[in-house]
Write an enzyme that holds these catalytic residues in place. Sequence first.
Site, PDB file in Angstrom:
ATOM      1  N   LYS A 185      95.815  50.715 -57.009  1.00 16.11           N
ATOM      2  CA  LYS A 185      96.240  51.260 -58.092  1.00 16.11           C
ATOM      3  C   LYS A 185      95.472  51.119 -59.158  1.00 16.11           C
ATOM      4  O   LYS A 185      94.697  50.084 -59.169  1.00 16.11           O
ATOM      5  CB  LYS A 185      97.899  49.835 -57.907  1.00 16.11           C
ATOM      6  N   GLU A 259      88.766  38.594 -56.099  1.00 17.87           N
ATOM      7  CA  GLU A 259      87.636  38.200 -57.395  1.00 17.87           C
ATOM      8  C   GLU A 259      88.830  38.086 -58.870  1.00 17.87           C
ATOM      9  O   GLU A 259      88.275  39.286 -59.355  1.00 17.87           O
ATOM     10  CB  GLU A 259      86.686  39.654 -57.027  1.00 17.87           C
ATOM     11  N   CYS A 293      83.124  39.410 -66.067  1.00 13.70           N
ATOM     12  CA  CYS A 293      83.826  38.368 -65.567  1.00 13.70           C
ATOM     13  C   CYS A 293      82.557  37.825 -64.692  1.00 13.70           C
ATOM     14  O   CYS A 293      82.908  35.770 -65.194  1.00 13.70           O
ATOM     15  CB  CYS A 293      84.744  38.996 -64.335  1.00 13.70           C
ATOM     16  N   GLU A 391      88.394  31.394 -70.119  1.00 13.01           N
ATOM     17  CA  GLU A 391      87.435  32.670 -70.255  1.00 13.01           C
ATOM     18  C   GLU A 391      87.859  33.606 -71.269  1.00 13.01           C
ATOM     19  O   GLU A 391      88.777  33.700 -71.541  1.00 13.01           O
ATOM     20  CB  GLU A 391      88.100  33.224 -68.796  1.00 13.01           C
TER      21      GLU A 391
END
Length: 490
Positions: A185, A259, A293, A391
């Site tokens: 997906k 992750e 990331c 973040e």
Amino acid sequence: MSTVSEQHITYDRLFIDGAWSAPAGDARITIVSPSTEEEIGSVPDGTEADIDVAVSAARRAFDAPGGWSSWEPEARGEVLERFAVALDARQEEGARRTSIQNGMPISIARAFEGPFPGMVTRYYAALANAQVREEVRPGLLGGSTRVRRTPIGVVAGIVPWNFPQAITFLKLAPLLAAGCTVVLKPSPETVLGAYTIAEAAEEAGVPAGVINIVQGGREVGAYLVQHPGVDKVAFTGSTEAGRKIGEVCGRLLRPVTLELGGKSAAIVLDDGDLAGNIDAVFGSMLINNGQTCWLNSRILAPRSRYDDVVATLAGLASGVTIGDATEDATQIGPLVSARQRDRVEGYIAKGKAEGARVVAGGGRPDRDAGFFVQPTVFADVDPNSTIAREEIFGPVLSVIPYDTEDEAIAISNSSEFGLGGTVWTQDQERGLAVARRVQTGTIGINHYVNDPVAPFGGVKASGLGRELGPEGMSAFQATQTIYVDPPQLG
């Protein structure tokens, strides 16, 4: 089925069970260029019914007599080599599709998104061929046992928009080499590259049902994660979404690799030379417009050299070329969407309100269109402030002073995240000693690059499990023990 031009890319079907299938619904995903804000394509919006069909196809391809899971690694390797060749032939188009969808500068896309799929596919095909698949162990009680590695089953692969093709192959290459099948997906923001993958699989003769692709939003992803026909989930995305997926998989006792996010620190030691390694600094702190990331967005600088580090980073941020993602000279492109731009601008405003000092950027460049934010550097950042803890996922750097090496390590380890990081020094042994004390899954010395041979992943809120390296294939294998040669007891 599809129309592809320089200006607009349209698909009407999904790739399921080795064929181009009509979607169950009529809703569509519209793709907008972040550089121009113009529509550049559209594809079907997948539904739960499409997921059901795709999972059933993957299940058949895995379970059927003579199915993919039962092939010898050498036979799977031949298919994967053809797949890699077909992927390599699409490198430029794959890079272009990433660039026009998420704002990644085309030079970065050509370096990573283009070559990585074929490279990592070949790596795992060779690794599977070399792996000992059945090991005989002498027993402590006498006799012996056999330990086998077997493919884990049907995998749900859920991929984000920031490095869509590279991250897809962190999952796709090892699971295929291990003998698994997949329902992939992709993110709605970057669906067009998934079609080049499907076309390459079709050209290479990947057996029907081994690779199935259904794009869609969060609801479709949530349905796939908990589908009873799925044996393993491999997810890359936000920590918030990862926690929800982890909770579902925990309840189902379903293996999962997560992750997730990061807030990685670059520790500049008193002998660190940022100016002499400026390309590596850019690559570890601002690559892909800050939409990475493992990005090193916290820069810890010794107080004795603080002004020098701030000036170097401010000069870097002020000197980069900002432009349309498809232009060769562009170093910083737009963010993926207006929503992402708003998020990043909210953090910049928060940093100003909490007392940090803007030394570069802080606003939007002078452009007529596009979701652009200037690369921004904050000085005098409190390590407990919002911009130093959360973040941001944009081109925003926070420079934090420290007095001692121990303090720098403590600040680095105070984060809830632990995904990446760097140490900057001219003494490699000293750098290694510092790196070993940082609580993170990965860290580089004077640079940061993910190499396919080395495991990648995080600790703490940055995730569970590892991708790449032999560990990345082990994540898609189960272990079976067979007791043979019974011991002589008595």
